[in-house]
Design an enzyme around this catalytic site. Sequence first.
Site, PDB file in Angstrom:
ATOM      1  N   SER A 126      45.448  23.520  34.211  1.00 49.86           N
ATOM      2  CA  SER A 126      44.142  23.931  33.655  1.00 49.86           C
ATOM      3  C   SER A 126      43.242  24.515  34.729  1.00 49.86           C
ATOM      4  O   SER A 126      43.332  24.143  35.909  1.00 49.86           O
ATOM      5  CB  SER A 126      43.470  22.706  33.033  1.00 49.86           C
ATOM      6  OG  SER A 126      42.134  22.988  32.703  1.00 49.86           O
ATOM      7  N   ASN A 127      42.349  25.375  34.281  1.00 52.93           N
ATOM      8  CA  ASN A 127      41.313  25.907  35.183  1.00 52.93           C
ATOM      9  C   ASN A 127      40.423  24.789  35.731  1.00 52.93           C
ATOM     10  O   ASN A 127      39.707  25.001  36.713  1.00 52.93           O
ATOM     11  CB  ASN A 127      40.483  26.969  34.453  1.00 52.93           C
ATOM     12  CG  ASN A 127      39.572  26.381  33.379  1.00 52.93           C
ATOM     13  OD1 ASN A 127      38.445  26.004  33.665  1.00 52.93           O
ATOM     14  ND2 ASN A 127      40.053  26.287  32.146  1.00 52.93           N
ATOM     15  N   TYR A 151      40.262  14.638  34.210  1.00 53.23           N
ATOM     16  CA  TYR A 151      41.220  15.528  33.539  1.00 53.23           C
ATOM     17  C   TYR A 151      41.740  16.588  34.517  1.00 53.23           C
ATOM     18  O   TYR A 151      42.959  16.768  34.667  1.00 53.23           O
ATOM     19  CB  TYR A 151      40.537  16.159  32.322  1.00 53.23           C
ATOM     20  CG  TYR A 151      41.270  17.333  31.724  1.00 53.23           C
ATOM     21  CD1 TYR A 151      42.504  17.158  31.090  1.00 53.23           C
ATOM     22  CD2 TYR A 151      40.735  18.623  31.792  1.00 53.23           C
ATOM     23  CE1 TYR A 151      43.170  18.241  30.537  1.00 53.23           C
ATOM     24  CE2 TYR A 151      41.392  19.705  31.238  1.00 53.23           C
ATOM     25  CZ  TYR A 151      42.616  19.513  30.620  1.00 53.23           C
ATOM     26  OH  TYR A 151      43.279  20.591  30.080  1.00 53.23           O
TER      27      TYR A 151
HETATM   28  P1  NAI Z   1      45.468  19.634  22.274  1.00 51.05           P
HETATM   29  O1  NAI Z   1      44.642  18.462  22.645  1.00 51.05           O
HETATM   30  O2  NAI Z   1      45.145  20.338  21.008  1.00 51.05           O
HETATM   31  O3  NAI Z   1      47.012  19.217  22.236  1.00 51.05           O
HETATM   32  C1  NAI Z   1      47.559  18.251  23.105  1.00 51.05           C
HETATM   33  C2  NAI Z   1      48.600  17.471  22.345  1.00 51.05           C
HETATM   34  O4  NAI Z   1      49.101  16.459  23.220  1.00 51.05           O
HETATM   35  C3  NAI Z   1      48.036  16.766  21.093  1.00 51.05           C
HETATM   36  O5  NAI Z   1      48.758  17.145  19.938  1.00 51.05           O
HETATM   37  C4  NAI Z   1      48.187  15.297  21.391  1.00 51.05           C
HETATM   38  O6  NAI Z   1      48.519  14.503  20.259  1.00 51.05           O
HETATM   39  C5  NAI Z   1      49.304  15.288  22.435  1.00 51.05           C
HETATM   40  N1  NAI Z   1      49.242  14.085  23.272  1.00 51.05           N
HETATM   41  C6  NAI Z   1      48.140  13.477  23.781  1.00 51.05           C
HETATM   42  N2  NAI Z   1      48.479  12.357  24.425  1.00 51.05           N
HETATM   43  C7  NAI Z   1      49.831  12.237  24.317  1.00 51.05           C
HETATM   44  C8  NAI Z   1      50.772  11.273  24.748  1.00 51.05           C
HETATM   45  N3  NAI Z   1      50.403  10.165  25.431  1.00 51.05           N
HETATM   46  N4  NAI Z   1      52.069  11.475  24.432  1.00 51.05           N
HETATM   47  C9  NAI Z   1      52.468  12.559  23.736  1.00 51.05           C
HETATM   48  N5  NAI Z   1      51.626  13.507  23.305  1.00 51.05           N
HETATM   49  C10 NAI Z   1      50.311  13.352  23.581  1.00 51.05           C
HETATM   50  O7  NAI Z   1      45.431  20.654  23.506  1.00 51.05           O
HETATM   51  P2  NAI Z   1      45.755  22.215  23.509  1.00 51.05           P
HETATM   52  O8  NAI Z   1      44.478  22.948  23.487  1.00 51.05           O
HETATM   53  O9  NAI Z   1      46.804  22.530  22.535  1.00 51.05           O
HETATM   54  O10 NAI Z   1      46.347  22.372  24.993  1.00 51.05           O
HETATM   55  C11 NAI Z   1      47.721  22.181  25.258  1.00 51.05           C
HETATM   56  C12 NAI Z   1      47.875  21.894  26.746  1.00 51.05           C
HETATM   57  O11 NAI Z   1      47.315  22.964  27.486  1.00 51.05           O
HETATM   58  C13 NAI Z   1      47.180  20.625  27.192  1.00 51.05           C
HETATM   59  O12 NAI Z   1      47.980  19.988  28.170  1.00 51.05           O
HETATM   60  C14 NAI Z   1      45.900  21.120  27.822  1.00 51.05           C
HETATM   61  O13 NAI Z   1      45.449  20.248  28.839  1.00 51.05           O
HETATM   62  C15 NAI Z   1      46.330  22.464  28.379  1.00 51.05           C
HETATM   63  N6  NAI Z   1      45.230  23.401  28.460  1.00 51.05           N
HETATM   64  C16 NAI Z   1      44.722  23.961  27.304  1.00 51.05           C
HETATM   65  C17 NAI Z   1      43.697  24.868  27.379  1.00 51.05           C
HETATM   66  C18 NAI Z   1      43.185  25.572  26.171  1.00 51.05           C
HETATM   67  O14 NAI Z   1      42.402  26.508  26.339  1.00 51.05           O
HETATM   68  N7  NAI Z   1      43.587  25.231  24.948  1.00 51.05           N
HETATM   69  C19 NAI Z   1      43.075  25.213  28.668  1.00 51.05           C
HETATM   70  C20 NAI Z   1      43.669  24.545  29.809  1.00 51.05           C
HETATM   71  C21 NAI Z   1      44.720  23.690  29.680  1.00 51.05           C
HETATM   72  C1  15L Z   2      40.854  23.039  29.108  1.00 50.99           C
HETATM   73  O1  15L Z   2      41.527  22.604  30.028  1.00 50.99           O
HETATM   74  C2  15L Z   2      40.852  22.388  27.774  1.00 50.99           C
HETATM   75  O2  15L Z   2      42.099  21.829  27.454  1.00 50.99           O
HETATM   76  C3  15L Z   2      40.440  23.317  26.645  1.00 50.99           C
HETATM   77  O3  15L Z   2      40.110  22.520  25.524  1.00 50.99           O
HETATM   78  C4  15L Z   2      39.273  24.232  27.021  1.00 50.99           C
HETATM   79  O4  15L Z   2      38.102  23.534  26.994  1.00 50.99           O
HETATM   80  C5  15L Z   2      39.525  24.929  28.350  1.00 50.99           C
HETATM   81  O5  15L Z   2      40.000  24.056  29.358  1.00 50.99           O
HETATM   82  C6  15L Z   2      38.311  25.655  28.913  1.00 50.99           C
HETATM   83  O6  15L Z   2      37.986  25.463  30.080  1.00 50.99           O
HETATM   84  O7  15L Z   2      37.713  26.443  28.181  1.00 50.99           O
END
Ligand code: NAI
Ligand code: 15L
Length: 281
Positions: A126-127, A151
Amino acid sequence: MEQRNKASSREHSARFERLLLTGAAGGIGQDIRHRVAEFAHHVRISDLPGVLVSEAALHEEIVPCDLADREAVDTLASGCEAVIHLGGVSVERPFEEVLEANIKGVFNLYEAARRQGVKRIVFASSNHVTGFYRQDEIIDATARKRPDGYYGLSKSFGEDMAQLYFDRYGIETVSIRIGSVFPEPKDRRMMASWMSQDDFHDLLRRSLFTPDVGHTIAFGMSANAHTWWDNRCAANLGFVPRDSSEPFRAKIEATPPPLPTDPVAVLQGGAFTTIGPFDPV
Ligand code: NAI
Ligand code: 15L
C-alpha cells in the site's frame, strides 16, 4: 480496451496450473475474481470463512481460510504455483487486528509458500508504507519507508518478508504499493493516487509473468496528470498505465476542498496519518 487486451495476451500467453487468490470477497477481489481465469487453469479462491457467498465457477475452487491460522494457510497454498495476496485488514485499525491478519497472516503465507513450493507472489502492499511523505514530494521505491500507521507498518513488514523469502528461498514477489483502486477517484487526493481496475489488472498480469522479478516494488497508479510516485525502479515490468483520473476532475472539484493545512491535502497518506491512537476501553 480491446487493443490493450490483445497486446497483453500476446506478451503473456503463459498460464499457471493453479493460482491462489486471497481476499477474494473484498472490493478489489470481487472485481478481479472473474478476470484471473486468464492467468491459470485452476484458481483457488479464498477469504475469511462465511464471507464468500457466490458459487465456484468451473475453473474455481473455494477454500475459506483465516490467514492467521498457520496450518490452514499451509493447506491453502498446497499445489499452487502462484498467489495473488489481497487478503487482510485494508484500513487503519488497532494493532491487535492488524497483527493477526497482516503480520501473522503474511508470515503464514510466506512460510506456506516455502513449504508448498509456490514460485511467485503478488503482494498487495500500500501507499501507506510511505504515507508520511508530503504531496509536494516525488518518491521512488528506494525512498526510506515512512508508514503512516499500524496498517502501513504491516505492509512494510510484508515487503520485508518478500525480500527475505526471495534472498533465502528464491520465492519471487512483486509488491504493488497500491494507491487507490476503486471504480473512480473519491476525492481530491485520489486524483493523484487513483488506479483504474483495468490498469491494476494489467500490472497484475505483468507481476505474475515477467521473468526474473526477484523482489520488485511497484507503485500501483494510473497515468494521472499529477502524481507522487516514480515507477522507474519497476521498469522491468514494462508497466505503462493507460487510464487517468482526469475525466473525473470536474466532478471531484465540484465538492468543497479541504483546508490547505488538513493532512488530507498535505500528506500522501491523507486521513490515514491521523487515525488512532486506539486506547483500550
Ligand atoms: P477489502 O478490505 O475490501 O478486502 C480485503 C479482504 O481480506 C476482505 O474480503 C476480508 O474479508 C479479507 N480478510 C481480512 N482479514 C482476513 C483474514 N484474517 N483472513 C483472510 N481474509 C481476510 O480490501 P480491498 O480494497 O479489496 O484491497 C485488497 C488488498 O489491497 C488489501 O490487502 C489492501 O490492503 C490492499 N490495498 C488496497 C487499496 C485500494 O485502493 N483498494 C490500496 C492499497 C492497498
Ligand atoms: C489503502 O491502502 C486502503 O486499502 C484503501 O482502502 C484506500 O483507502 C487506499 O489505501 C488509499 O490510500 O486511498
